[in-house]
Design a protein around this motif. Sequence first.
Motif, short mmCIF file in Angstrom:
data_model
loop_
_atom_site.label_atom_id
_atom_site.label_comp_id
_atom_site.label_asym_id
_atom_site.label_seq_id
_atom_site.Cartn_x
_atom_site.Cartn_y
_atom_site.Cartn_z
N GLN A 213 20.88 -28.34 31.70
CA GLN A 213 19.59 -28.89 32.13
C GLN A 213 18.45 -27.89 31.98
O GLN A 213 17.29 -28.28 31.96
CB GLN A 213 19.67 -29.31 33.60
N HIS A 214 18.79 -26.61 31.94
CA HIS A 214 17.77 -25.56 31.94
C HIS A 214 16.90 -25.67 30.68
O HIS A 214 17.39 -25.54 29.56
CB HIS A 214 18.45 -24.19 31.99
N PRO A 215 15.59 -25.90 30.85
CA PRO A 215 14.76 -26.16 29.68
C PRO A 215 14.58 -24.92 28.79
O PRO A 215 14.29 -25.05 27.61
CB PRO A 215 13.42 -26.60 30.28
N GLY A 216 14.76 -23.73 29.32
CA GLY A 216 14.55 -22.52 28.53
C GLY A 216 15.79 -22.06 27.80
O GLY A 216 15.84 -20.93 27.31
N THR A 217 16.80 -22.92 27.73
CA THR A 217 18.03 -22.56 27.02
C THR A 217 18.07 -23.28 25.68
O THR A 217 18.04 -24.50 25.64
CB THR A 217 19.26 -22.97 27.88
N ASN B 211 21.69 -9.64 16.67
CA ASN B 211 21.61 -10.74 15.72
C ASN B 211 20.35 -11.60 15.91
O ASN B 211 20.31 -12.75 15.51
CB ASN B 211 22.87 -11.61 15.82
N GLY B 212 19.35 -11.01 16.53
CA GLY B 212 18.05 -11.65 16.60
C GLY B 212 17.94 -12.74 17.64
O GLY B 212 17.00 -13.53 17.61
N LEU B 213 18.88 -12.79 18.58
CA LEU B 213 18.79 -13.80 19.64
C LEU B 213 18.22 -13.15 20.90
O LEU B 213 18.19 -11.93 21.04
CB LEU B 213 20.18 -14.37 19.93
N LEU B 214 17.76 -13.99 21.81
CA LEU B 214 17.16 -13.49 23.04
C LEU B 214 18.03 -13.89 24.22
O LEU B 214 18.27 -15.08 24.44
CB LEU B 214 15.76 -14.10 23.22
N VAL B 215 18.49 -12.91 24.98
CA VAL B 215 19.19 -13.21 26.23
C VAL B 215 18.28 -12.72 27.34
O VAL B 215 18.23 -11.54 27.65
CB VAL B 215 20.56 -12.51 26.28
N ARG C 80 16.68 -18.58 22.27
CA ARG C 80 17.07 -18.17 23.63
C ARG C 80 18.49 -18.61 23.96
O ARG C 80 18.78 -19.80 24.05
CB ARG C 80 16.07 -18.76 24.63
N LEU C 81 19.34 -17.63 24.15
CA LEU C 81 20.76 -17.88 24.42
C LEU C 81 21.04 -17.68 25.90
O LEU C 81 20.66 -16.67 26.48
CB LEU C 81 21.61 -16.91 23.60
N SER C 82 21.70 -18.67 26.51
CA SER C 82 22.21 -18.47 27.86
C SER C 82 23.72 -18.30 27.78
O SER C 82 24.40 -19.06 27.09
CB SER C 82 21.88 -19.67 28.76
#
Lengths: 709, 709
Positions: B383-387, B332-336, B311-313
């Motif tokens: 701080q964002h836990p989903g990053t 490239n297989g990343l999730l935004v 997961r990319l921010s």
Amino acid sequence: MAAAANSAIQRLLHPRSIAVLGASDNPIKLSGRPIELMKRFGYTGRLLPINARRAEVQGLPAYRGLDEVDGEIDLAMVMLPADKVVDGLRACAARGIPAAIVGASGFAEIGPRGEHLQRQLAEVIAETGIRVLGPNCLGMFNLRDRAMPTFTSAMDDTSELVDGPVAFVSQSGAFGTFIFSAAQNAGLGISHFLNTGNEADLSVAEVLGGLVETDGVDVLMAYLEGVHRGRELLAVARRADELDKPILLVKVGSSEAGARAAQSHTASLAGEDAVFDGAARQHGIVRLAGQEQLLDTAQVFANGRRARGRRLSTLSLSGGAGVLMADVASDNGLLVQPWDEAWQQRMAEVIPAYGSPRNPIDLTATLISDPDLLRRGLDVAVQHPGTDMIAVLLGNADNASEQLIDAIEQAHRATDRPLVVVWTGGSGRPRRRLQELGIPCFTDPGRAAAALGKLADFSLRPPLPSPERPDDIDDQVVRAIVQDARDQGRAQLDEHESSRLIAAYGIPCAGAFPAATPDAAVAAAHDLGGPVAVKLLSDRIGHKSDVGGVRLGLTDDAEIRAAAGELLDIARGAGDPGARLLVQRMAGGGTELIAGIKHDPAFGPVVVVGFGGVLVDVLADSQVGVAPLDAAAAERLLLSLRGSRLFGEVRGKPARDLAAAADAVARLSWLAHDLADDIAELDVNPLLLDEAGKGVVAVDCLAVLNPAE
Amino acid sequence: MAAAANSAIQRLLHPRSIAVLGASDNPIKLSGRPIELMKRFGYTGRLLPINARRAEVQGLPAYRGLDEVDGEIDLAMVMLPADKVVDGLRACAARGIPAAIVGASGFAEIGPRGEHLQRQLAEVIAETGIRVLGPNCLGMFNLRDRAMPTFTSAMDDTSELVDGPVAFVSQSGAFGTFIFSAAQNAGLGISHFLNTGNEADLSVAEVLGGLVETDGVDVLMAYLEGVHRGRELLAVARRADELDKPILLVKVGSSEAGARAAQSHTASLAGEDAVFDGAARQHGIVRLAGQEQLLDTAQVFANGRRARGRRLSTLSLSGGAGVLMADVASDNGLLVQPWDEAWQQRMAEVIPAYGSPRNPIDLTATLISDPDLLRRGLDVAVQHPGTDMIAVLLGNADNASEQLIDAIEQAHRATDRPLVVVWTGGSGRPRRRLQELGIPCFTDPGRAAAALGKLADFSLRPPLPSPERPDDIDDQVVRAIVQDARDQGRAQLDEHESSRLIAAYGIPCAGAFPAATPDAAVAAAHDLGGPVAVKLLSDRIGHKSDVGGVRLGLTDDAEIRAAAGELLDIARGAGDPGARLLVQRMAGGGTELIAGIKHDPAFGPVVVVGFGGVLVDVLADSQVGVAPLDAAAAERLLLSLRGSRLFGEVRGKPARDLAAAADAVARLSWLAHDLADDIAELDVNPLLLDEAGKGVVAVDCLAVLNPAE
């Protein structure tokens, strides 16, 4: 676009006089920047600061209002706050100024409050006919005239700007200027830069339309975040194609994640990306994945050379680099083939024995101590008739660079074929020198190959579609079918109507008769002869297979009668007691295509094609074309499917009737075009392709109408 | 690798003393360069010029011969002409020097005359046990000790070299140094560089094997033109995997054109590229398409961070750039993905209202006038836990760069997650500064996304296969089948033997009996029950379907008898009067896989899998794994097929028994491994996959033996 509008765009692009409304005396303030920039870079026209409170602005005589200015004003740069813009534009229009730039933000991009202001802006534009770039844009610059009505900071650290044959239009201001700056760093000369911002009036397409007509602009670059009026862009592409000026374009939003973000962050609606992609390809637009590819590609296009074929000869001082180039060239549709014996012999005579004269040609690292070797090798390569493009692969070697560059320049002058250099490592000075000489130079073989591939694709592009409406369309039947459905308030045509509709457009359909009762079904089967399919015929049941509404390969009367009775029961159970049956002659096995029509918000009616079965279900292998298409374009569309080998001889089956399939798709595209207001969607599934010469046949078809107006 | 050899490699990599044989007093001559470089850069060990005619070389005391030197010598740099090398090496070995570098060209790379010399060289190596880098190589350098036994000109213009945690081994000298130079330009620190040249002894794999054990070397880069001994490379990959050190590798020859050239230009044999690719993926090797991707990827690996998810921010100052990043990240297989509401709210509190807090996060161009905005945004992002990863997208803005860089550095320190910057345009100074701080920085979103994608793939890589031989293999049957064929001088097993072979490995096969006569065929069908297939059983007729040798779905005795008679007639016509029949229980419809075994010259026995039908025939959708595999690796292999959605629920069919298919492929890989000396090729076609839980069944199988020795 009317001639007057075009003229307004030309005056925007090449203003002989620019009034800056709200010009500040402070060169650091945003509203002071346009004056500062044009003073610094030496604008060749009349620069007219308008400032209600000052007689002088940054050393120039200023005017209290537009009325004080004598003579024509080509362009107004409106540097007023958002809430003053509407009045400012009215004043410009009243003064007879044909074009204006609105820099202020605070319009549609900030939500409801700004949308209200942007609507007011649109009203003034509609009322007065003034053409506007913006709002929420950085403005434009034209290095030829040093006209720089912009407040960008992209040139803060620069005293010299590289001019060139490339014009660039960007919807995004910030990213647009980053790309401009990267272009300058790469030595790529930009003649015009325009940022269209919110596009309350002028779109990227319209601006490109003005630039394509500009002498000395040979390459058009665009950066798009969304496309509203796709057909406008295609019209410009058609003109660019005529003039052999490539449009190199980055459009974001190709991924689902990207499209979602594009919608959330701008006032733009990202059209469905696949449609954009198909439309662009069909119109010779060169779409690129990002800014680096955009600039790489512009570099090979900038010197105006075209490739007459795909055969690349590479000369390198490292065998491995040559192999790498062959790999990436293949990936980009180029051919790196061994030269014929006689020419290998000629090359062998001038290179070391342990090199390779085959192509990729390995000149060996001896090149560093004997730079003349490159001259000798290139001498042969530029004469070789089977070479369409040349790539020279070097690296480091700063000390030998002068002689190497001389050899390359000589070869470049001796041929009109594209020649590029990949110079990896080293100080970078040789790269800059080559670029100054107009010789494209890269650091990485892959990037050079990608750019050359795009150059070859464009150079060898097929003619744009010039579709002619088939003269055998039965318009009377078409009108009757649509009118019937409209009269009955229906939004869906049943299979029989849908098939008759495409049959009226000349698309072969499997023979079929409707039948209301089992007895009628048996009679219909007799009339058709041979095995039949019996299907539910309903304008209420969309997916008849889902309810078991299709029976295939029925031969004897009892079978047909029984099946017919069961289907009518199913229809009653599914809530359509009025449903009938369609008795259809069984079509032989063939390769299954799916061909459809849909309506794209940006591009209007389009056709979609794909192979039935695994390819479309599992690999989503489909392609989109903008309607109408000619048969040649339809054939290219079909051949661009990943499974296109299925059209040829494969798995022991003879080649398929691609020509008939292309004709059917072209006819479907005319249906899409003619009935754009009526047909929302139409699916032919499957369209069965028999072997070459034996045609195609549509076996099932379903059309959905637009809601009545 | 024996411990002694390893120790010799360690002394090559980190020599405390280097004798230069044939050292010239002239620092410009090739044979003078090693001394010049080590003097210039300050080699920390003992530098020993050996020159029969001089007492001093470039100001250093020289020795007339190796015997004159006291103490241990770790490494000899042999700068003698090709025809003197063999004697020189003998002298080194006699002196007890464990490792030598042979720079001279004139060996295998120049054809027959040189091949002779290289054979002599190989003999000395075999006789004496000395380990040799080269011949035809530029040598090596190790910046840590400033050990530079090399005559490369790559450092001619340099007085400072960037050290770092990346080691680089290249088969090519010239291209290797270009890549080294490009790495230095990009600020990527290289600790060791070695050029293996002709690899008369030490291969890239063996050198990597030494480097992977070196403390402080955290990233291994390799450039390969061909691979002889693939398993050696895989053994190193296994060790690198244990130590969590990525191997980043470019191997040329991926295209047909490239492979052809690779064979013509070097003494290397390019193994089949698909096998290499499969082997590399299976062993966690990160393969890259070219030098730029290699260096980009090394950059994100160099600071040692790993991604804990995909997961990319992204935080950008241009909405469009964020969208572009989302596009290329997806590629490239990343999730935004949009952040959840609560965190969007937190982000919204610190950014302008007209920005976007969703992700991609649009900080707006206000950033330029308010650089603190970036600090506030990054504060929330870290701080964002989903990053899992952060990308910051900036451009130009040289004037604000100090504050922006501070904000980035703070954030980088505040998290251990990967953080990269894309800084497009501008002077380039901010990029260099960030790289000095250990923060990967790119000019193009696509390149950053590609590198992050590779980082995520490596960080989240599955464990390497640790196959255990199934304990239910019937070795006795296996030996008997092979021995029978050998005894009869046959190279081909018939279908029944082939099926029994795979059945002995635990792969379910459709029930079948051989039958010599029509009557026996009928009897066999009775024994099997239900509909049967009758096929020709011949070890002479390879493709029985091509001669009409297969009859399917036969149910009654008369049918079976008739078919059997016809098939035996066909066999006689096709020249095999001794052919029998195979009567096989008809397998139900299922998804067709093809699974095979072949022998690769570099990697030995491998398994190949693909879907039957369109995917393999039209799209050549197949994958290769090195035998043996465990079931998990076999399952990944199957899932890496482009058509892998076919394993799931698709087109109304329930999901397939992927686990059973993986088990069959793993068992097949053991067969390939165990019988590597006997089986040249084996095809199971088709392997039918029933729905999940219901297993697989091999319906046809054919094995070909290696020629007897």
